[in-house]
Write a protein that holds these residues in place. Structure first.
Motif, PDB file in Angstrom:
ATOM      1  N   GLY A  62      -7.288  98.887 -18.646  1.00  0.00           N
ATOM      2  CA  GLY A  62      -6.338  98.944 -17.545  1.00  0.00           C
ATOM      3  C   GLY A  62      -5.777  97.602 -17.124  1.00  0.00           C
ATOM      4  O   GLY A  62      -4.907  97.527 -16.267  1.00  0.00           O
ATOM      5  N   GLY A  63      -6.261  96.516 -17.733  1.00  0.00           N
ATOM      6  CA  GLY A  63      -5.803  95.176 -17.362  1.00  0.00           C
ATOM      7  C   GLY A  63      -4.811  94.615 -18.357  1.00  0.00           C
ATOM      8  O   GLY A  63      -4.485  95.250 -19.361  1.00  0.00           O
ATOM      9  N   PRO A  64      -4.333  93.414 -18.084  1.00  0.00           N
ATOM     10  CA  PRO A  64      -3.403  92.760 -19.014  1.00  0.00           C
ATOM     11  C   PRO A  64      -4.151  92.281 -20.267  1.00  0.00           C
ATOM     12  O   PRO A  64      -5.386  92.217 -20.268  1.00  0.00           O
ATOM     13  CB  PRO A  64      -2.881  91.573 -18.203  1.00  0.00           C
ATOM     14  CG  PRO A  64      -3.998  91.246 -17.266  1.00  0.00           C
ATOM     15  CD  PRO A  64      -4.643  92.575 -16.930  1.00  0.00           C
ATOM     16  N   LEU A  65      -3.412  91.917 -21.291  1.00  0.00           N
ATOM     17  CA  LEU A  65      -4.040  91.353 -22.482  1.00  0.00           C
ATOM     18  C   LEU A  65      -4.649  90.008 -22.107  1.00  0.00           C
ATOM     19  O   LEU A  65      -4.025  89.194 -21.430  1.00  0.00           O
ATOM     20  CB  LEU A  65      -3.014  91.161 -23.604  1.00  0.00           C
ATOM     21  CG  LEU A  65      -2.363  92.423 -24.161  1.00  0.00           C
ATOM     22  CD1 LEU A  65      -1.441  92.058 -25.327  1.00  0.00           C
ATOM     23  CD2 LEU A  65      -3.395  93.442 -24.595  1.00  0.00           C
ATOM     24  N   GLY A  79      -5.217  81.723 -19.744  1.00  0.00           N
ATOM     25  CA  GLY A  79      -5.886  80.609 -19.080  1.00  0.00           C
ATOM     26  C   GLY A  79      -7.094  81.002 -18.251  1.00  0.00           C
ATOM     27  O   GLY A  79      -8.140  80.350 -18.318  1.00  0.00           O
ATOM     28  N   HIS A  80      -6.994  82.086 -17.496  1.00  0.00           N
ATOM     29  CA  HIS A  80      -8.100  82.494 -16.633  1.00  0.00           C
ATOM     30  C   HIS A  80      -9.288  83.054 -17.410  1.00  0.00           C
ATOM     31  O   HIS A  80     -10.370  83.237 -16.860  1.00  0.00           O
ATOM     32  CB  HIS A  80      -7.623  83.515 -15.579  1.00  0.00           C
ATOM     33  CG  HIS A  80      -7.333  84.866 -16.129  1.00  0.00           C
ATOM     34  ND1 HIS A  80      -6.163  85.152 -16.816  1.00  0.00           N
ATOM     35  CD2 HIS A  80      -8.058  86.009 -16.107  1.00  0.00           C
ATOM     36  CE1 HIS A  80      -6.185  86.416 -17.190  1.00  0.00           C
ATOM     37  NE2 HIS A  80      -7.319  86.962 -16.776  1.00  0.00           N
ATOM     38  N   GLY A  90     -15.751  83.226 -23.649  1.00  0.00           N
ATOM     39  CA  GLY A  90     -16.106  83.888 -24.901  1.00  0.00           C
ATOM     40  C   GLY A  90     -15.049  84.803 -25.480  1.00  0.00           C
ATOM     41  O   GLY A  90     -15.285  85.442 -26.501  1.00  0.00           O
ATOM     42  N   VAL A  91     -13.880  84.865 -24.851  1.00  0.00           N
ATOM     43  CA  VAL A  91     -12.813  85.752 -25.346  1.00  0.00           C
ATOM     44  C   VAL A  91     -12.338  85.288 -26.730  1.00  0.00           C
ATOM     45  O   VAL A  91     -12.213  86.096 -27.653  1.00  0.00           O
ATOM     46  CB  VAL A  91     -11.642  85.813 -24.339  1.00  0.00           C
ATOM     47  CG1 VAL A  91     -10.457  86.573 -24.913  1.00  0.00           C
ATOM     48  CG2 VAL A  91     -12.111  86.455 -23.037  1.00  0.00           C
TER      49      VAL A  91
END
Length: 178
Positions: A73-76, A106-107, A112-113
């Motif tokens: 449900g969030g942005p990429l 950035g956030h 670990g992304v």
């Protein structure tokens, strides 16, 4: 007589309650309808010179190249493209892959992304029986180096990709054998 005040038994360490409720990001193959989000995610990196500017139409056309990560449900939160290049005829080498347009919002950097995306890209490359992966970076390449990539030359890279690199960007070419 010595008396002691009983204490409750120590509780096992647990994550903060809000962390338990936080959705877990997942990695998936991009879809053509992710094109605008891919362009938006990549835009700050293109402005800084870290990535080439690419139109949303290119992301739509090549959506199947991309792995993306996002919280449901969030942005990429991040993306990486993996393009397969056939081995050069007569050289006896099989197909190899090129990682491109690798970026993390950035956030989400430092969480670990990027490492998760890279591990997923390595797994996809192995599943496709690629002999090696190449990438070019204008940064230090620390994430790649920590995952077994080593500096190499354009001569060892897929010729069409190597020819497409802009020499003004002074990118460092890295390779990992699979």
């Amino acid at each position: 007589m010595i008396t002691a005040t009983p204490r409750p038994a120590p509780q096992p360490r647990t994550l903060h309650s809000h962390a338990l409720l936080a959705p877990t990001p997942s990695v998936r193959t991009a879809r053509p309808d992710d094109a605008a989000a891919l362009a938006e995610l990549s835009r700050p990196f293109a402005r800084s010179g870290a990535l080439r500017e690419r139109p949303a139409s290119l992301y739509a056309t090549h959506a199947a190249d991309f792995l993306v990560t996002q919280v449901p449900g969030g942005p990429l939160d991040g993306c990486v493209g993996l393009r397969v290049h056939a081995g050069a005829p007569g050289e006896g080498r099989g197909p190899v892959g090129v990682l491109y347009n690798f970026c993390v919002a950035g956030h989400r950097q430092g969480h670990g992304v990027g490492a998760g995306l890279l591990r997923s890209a390595l797994a996809v490359a192995r599943a496709q029986s690629l002999g090696a992966l190449f990438t070019a970076t204008t940064g230090g390449g620390g994430l790649f180096l920590r995952h077994g990539f080593v500096p190499t030359t354009a001569r060892l890279a897929p010729p069409a990709w190597a020819a497409s690199l802009d020499p003004r960007r002074d990118a460092r070419i890295l390779r990992r054998t699979l």
